[in-house]
Design a protein around this motif. Structure first.
Motif, PDB file in Angstrom:
ATOM      1  N   ALA A   1      49.876  21.818  27.934  1.00 58.03           N
ATOM      2  CA  ALA A   1      49.632  23.039  28.587  1.00 58.03           C
ATOM      3  C   ALA A   1      48.809  22.757  30.044  1.00 58.03           C
ATOM      4  O   ALA A   1      47.898  21.956  29.788  1.00 58.03           O
ATOM      5  CB  ALA A   1      49.061  24.087  27.683  1.00 58.03           C
ATOM      6  N   CYS A   2      48.879  23.593  30.925  1.00 64.37           N
ATOM      7  CA  CYS A   2      48.344  23.722  32.100  1.00 64.37           C
ATOM      8  C   CYS A   2      46.705  23.998  31.560  1.00 64.37           C
ATOM      9  O   CYS A   2      46.525  25.044  30.973  1.00 64.37           O
ATOM     10  CB  CYS A   2      48.750  24.494  33.042  1.00 64.37           C
ATOM     11  SG  CYS A   2      47.441  25.068  34.635  1.00 64.37           S
ATOM     12  N   PRO A   3      45.692  22.938  32.140  1.00 73.23           N
ATOM     13  CA  PRO A   3      44.399  23.452  31.833  1.00 73.23           C
ATOM     14  C   PRO A   3      43.769  24.544  32.391  1.00 73.23           C
ATOM     15  O   PRO A   3      42.916  25.214  31.667  1.00 73.23           O
ATOM     16  CB  PRO A   3      43.489  22.086  32.458  1.00 73.23           C
ATOM     17  CG  PRO A   3      44.743  21.157  32.559  1.00 73.23           C
ATOM     18  CD  PRO A   3      45.667  21.957  32.670  1.00 73.23           C
ATOM     19  N   ALA A   4      44.584  24.883  33.402  1.00 73.16           N
ATOM     20  CA  ALA A   4      43.957  26.148  34.120  1.00 73.16           C
ATOM     21  C   ALA A   4      44.444  27.603  33.654  1.00 73.16           C
ATOM     22  O   ALA A   4      43.729  28.434  33.417  1.00 73.16           O
ATOM     23  CB  ALA A   4      44.472  26.045  35.564  1.00 73.16           C
ATOM     24  N   CYS A   5      45.757  27.540  33.223  1.00 75.27           N
ATOM     25  CA  CYS A   5      46.448  28.501  32.772  1.00 75.27           C
ATOM     26  C   CYS A   5      47.032  28.788  31.378  1.00 75.27           C
ATOM     27  O   CYS A   5      47.313  29.681  30.808  1.00 75.27           O
ATOM     28  CB  CYS A   5      47.316  29.348  33.766  1.00 75.27           C
ATOM     29  SG  CYS A   5      48.985  28.756  33.841  1.00 75.27           S
ATOM     30  N   GLY A   6      46.941  27.438  30.936  1.00 76.48           N
ATOM     31  CA  GLY A   6      47.773  27.385  29.518  1.00 76.48           C
ATOM     32  C   GLY A   6      49.231  27.337  29.742  1.00 76.48           C
ATOM     33  O   GLY A   6      49.860  27.215  28.355  1.00 76.48           O
ATOM     34  N   SER A   7      49.888  27.533  30.587  1.00 78.35           N
ATOM     35  CA  SER A   7      51.360  27.384  30.607  1.00 78.35           C
ATOM     36  C   SER A   7      52.232  26.217  30.413  1.00 78.35           C
ATOM     37  O   SER A   7      51.385  25.140  30.725  1.00 78.35           O
ATOM     38  CB  SER A   7      52.058  27.750  32.061  1.00 78.35           C
ATOM     39  OG  SER A   7      53.255  27.723  32.327  1.00 78.35           O
ATOM     40  N   PHE A   8      53.110  26.451  29.892  1.00 76.88           N
ATOM     41  CA  PHE A   8      53.617  24.695  29.548  1.00 76.88           C
ATOM     42  C   PHE A   8      54.866  24.595  30.563  1.00 76.88           C
ATOM     43  O   PHE A   8      55.739  23.486  30.552  1.00 76.88           O
ATOM     44  CB  PHE A   8      54.501  24.442  28.376  1.00 76.88           C
ATOM     45  CG  PHE A   8      53.500  24.291  27.131  1.00 76.88           C
ATOM     46  CD1 PHE A   8      53.097  23.190  26.709  1.00 76.88           C
ATOM     47  CD2 PHE A   8      52.612  25.269  26.351  1.00 76.88           C
ATOM     48  CE1 PHE A   8      52.389  22.764  25.837  1.00 76.88           C
ATOM     49  CE2 PHE A   8      51.761  25.205  25.281  1.00 76.88           C
ATOM     50  CZ  PHE A   8      51.555  23.644  25.106  1.00 76.88           C
ATOM     51  N   ARG A   9      54.885  25.471  31.574  1.00 82.41           N
ATOM     52  CA  ARG A   9      56.153  25.474  32.500  1.00 82.41           C
ATOM     53  C   ARG A   9      55.285  24.467  33.586  1.00 82.41           C
ATOM     54  O   ARG A   9      54.252  24.913  34.255  1.00 82.41           O
ATOM     55  CB  ARG A   9      56.439  26.775  33.201  1.00 82.41           C
ATOM     56  CG  ARG A   9      57.273  27.520  31.909  1.00 82.41           C
ATOM     57  CD  ARG A   9      57.753  28.698  32.698  1.00 82.41           C
ATOM     58  NE  ARG A   9      58.686  28.475  34.001  1.00 82.41           N
ATOM     59  CZ  ARG A   9      58.291  29.258  34.943  1.00 82.41           C
ATOM     60  NH1 ARG A   9      57.716  30.306  34.879  1.00 82.41           N
ATOM     61  NH2 ARG A   9      59.215  28.935  35.865  1.00 82.41           N
ATOM     62  N   ASN A  10      55.836  23.199  33.797  1.00 76.72           N
ATOM     63  CA  ASN A  10      55.535  22.422  34.786  1.00 76.72           C
ATOM     64  C   ASN A  10      56.448  21.621  35.453  1.00 76.72           C
ATOM     65  O   ASN A  10      57.768  21.584  34.793  1.00 76.72           O
ATOM     66  CB  ASN A  10      54.277  21.529  34.428  1.00 76.72           C
ATOM     67  CG  ASN A  10      54.599  20.841  33.346  1.00 76.72           C
ATOM     68  OD1 ASN A  10      55.716  20.194  33.372  1.00 76.72           O
ATOM     69  ND2 ASN A  10      53.877  20.842  32.197  1.00 76.72           N
ATOM     70  N   SER A  11      56.132  21.046  36.481  1.00 79.58           N
ATOM     71  CA  SER A  11      57.153  19.705  36.886  1.00 79.58           C
ATOM     72  C   SER A  11      56.426  18.499  37.348  1.00 79.58           C
ATOM     73  O   SER A  11      55.114  18.517  37.608  1.00 79.58           O
ATOM     74  CB  SER A  11      57.849  19.952  38.247  1.00 79.58           C
ATOM     75  OG  SER A  11      56.966  20.661  39.258  1.00 79.58           O
ATOM     76  N   MET A  12      56.914  17.404  36.692  1.00 83.34           N
ATOM     77  CA  MET A  12      56.070  16.364  36.752  1.00 83.34           C
ATOM     78  C   MET A  12      56.477  15.748  38.130  1.00 83.34           C
ATOM     79  O   MET A  12      57.343  15.543  38.732  1.00 83.34           O
ATOM     80  CB  MET A  12      56.761  15.356  35.736  1.00 83.34           C
ATOM     81  CG  MET A  12      55.765  14.163  35.338  1.00 83.34           C
ATOM     82  SD  MET A  12      56.320  12.910  34.391  1.00 83.34           S
ATOM     83  CE  MET A  12      56.568  13.887  32.691  1.00 83.34           C
ATOM     84  N   ILE A  13      55.118  15.190  38.611  1.00 80.43           N
ATOM     85  CA  ILE A  13      55.055  14.629  40.105  1.00 80.43           C
ATOM     86  C   ILE A  13      55.188  13.215  39.942  1.00 80.43           C
ATOM     87  O   ILE A  13      55.711  12.706  40.863  1.00 80.43           O
ATOM     88  CB  ILE A  13      53.867  15.209  40.768  1.00 80.43           C
ATOM     89  CG1 ILE A  13      53.898  16.905  40.980  1.00 80.43           C
ATOM     90  CG2 ILE A  13      53.854  14.658  42.172  1.00 80.43           C
ATOM     91  CD1 ILE A  13      52.431  17.341  41.396  1.00 80.43           C
ATOM     92  N   GLN A  14      54.539  12.731  39.406  1.00 81.69           N
ATOM     93  CA  GLN A  14      54.474  11.196  39.264  1.00 81.69           C
ATOM     94  C   GLN A  14      54.351  10.887  37.754  1.00 81.69           C
ATOM     95  O   GLN A  14      53.925  11.692  36.821  1.00 81.69           O
ATOM     96  CB  GLN A  14      53.569  10.527  40.049  1.00 81.69           C
ATOM     97  CG  GLN A  14      52.094  10.858  39.839  1.00 81.69           C
ATOM     98  CD  GLN A  14      51.246  10.027  40.529  1.00 81.69           C
ATOM     99  OE1 GLN A  14      51.423   9.901  41.816  1.00 81.69           O
ATOM    100  NE2 GLN A  14      50.239   9.638  39.708  1.00 81.69           N
ATOM    101  N   GLY A  15      54.759   9.542  37.399  1.00 85.56           N
ATOM    102  CA  GLY A  15      54.432   9.214  36.050  1.00 85.56           C
ATOM    103  C   GLY A  15      55.851   8.641  35.274  1.00 85.56           C
ATOM    104  O   GLY A  15      55.615   8.120  34.295  1.00 85.56           O
ATOM    105  N   LYS A  16      56.751   8.758  36.048  1.00 86.51           N
ATOM    106  CA  LYS A  16      58.039   8.337  35.376  1.00 86.51           C
ATOM    107  C   LYS A  16      58.659   7.184  36.141  1.00 86.51           C
ATOM    108  O   LYS A  16      59.759   6.517  36.006  1.00 86.51           O
ATOM    109  CB  LYS A  16      59.149   9.285  35.469  1.00 86.51           C
ATOM    110  CG  LYS A  16      58.962  10.452  34.403  1.00 86.51           C
ATOM    111  CD  LYS A  16      60.169  11.403  34.031  1.00 86.51           C
ATOM    112  CE  LYS A  16      59.857  12.035  32.756  1.00 86.51           C
ATOM    113  NZ  LYS A  16      61.085  12.936  32.664  1.00 86.51           N
ATOM    114  N   GLU A  17      57.909   6.672  36.946  1.00 82.68           N
ATOM    115  CA  GLU A  17      58.357   5.538  38.000  1.00 82.68           C
ATOM    116  C   GLU A  17      58.482   4.294  37.265  1.00 82.68           C
ATOM    117  O   GLU A  17      57.608   4.005  36.404  1.00 82.68           O
ATOM    118  CB  GLU A  17      57.629   5.312  39.284  1.00 82.68           C
ATOM    119  CG  GLU A  17      56.041   5.387  39.368  1.00 82.68           C
ATOM    120  CD  GLU A  17      55.695   6.892  39.253  1.00 82.68           C
ATOM    121  OE1 GLU A  17      55.583   7.604  38.050  1.00 82.68           O
ATOM    122  OE2 GLU A  17      55.481   7.766  40.205  1.00 82.68           O
ATOM    123  N   LEU A  18      59.517   3.165  38.005  1.00 81.01           N
ATOM    124  CA  LEU A  18      59.313   2.027  37.216  1.00 81.01           C
ATOM    125  C   LEU A  18      60.040   1.324  38.485  1.00 81.01           C
ATOM    126  O   LEU A  18      61.360   1.505  38.704  1.00 81.01           O
ATOM    127  CB  LEU A  18      60.432   2.015  35.999  1.00 81.01           C
ATOM    128  CG  LEU A  18      60.779   0.439  35.678  1.00 81.01           C
ATOM    129  CD1 LEU A  18      59.465  -0.393  35.039  1.00 81.01           C
ATOM    130  CD2 LEU A  18      62.058   0.313  34.852  1.00 81.01           C
TER     131      LEU A  18
END
Ligand SMILES: [Zn+2]
Length: 113
Positions: free
Chosen positions: A88-105
């Motif tokens: 969840a977003c630490p600011a508002c608690g929402s689970f709706r998000n888009s991943m900006i980085q972290g899936k790269e290989l």
């Protein structure tokens, strides 16, 4: 094993680069791997050691840069570090998000000799 196919894919990239630059062997390779890329590092190293003897990557220096996963909240626009897939977003608690980085290989650099 998923990690083995990744290693073989990297090997293919290296072979292609060697051909393109008329090199003989790869001396060092740098990879960038996102923490959410779904790669088990132990399995990756195991696959790496298993797949490379006799190949152009044999005995090359392997450096892995780990890339922290970051998400952008779709509700409030807050950017935060993702520690797990559903967070969840630490600011508002929402689970709706888009991943900006972290899936790269990706292969960052190759040193060819
Ligand atoms: Zn939010």
């Amino acid at each position: 094993m998923h990690e083995l196919s990744i290693v073989l894919n990297i090997l293919e990239i290296a072979e292609h680069q060697l051909k393109e630059h008329a090199g003989n062997k790869v001396d060092a390779i740098e990879l960038e791997i996102g923490t959410m890329a779904g790669i088990e590092m132990d399995a990756f190293h195991f696959a790496w050691d298993a797949a490379l003897p006799g190949s152009v990557l044999e005995r090359c220096k392997l450096t892995i840069h780990s890339v922290d996963a970051k998400a952008l909240c779709s509700e409030c626009g807050y950017m935060y570090r993702m520690l797990e897939h559903y967070m969840a977003c630490p600011a508002c608690g929402s689970f709706r998000n888009s991943m900006i980085q972290g899936k790269e290989l990706k292969v960052n650099s190759l040193e060819i000799i």
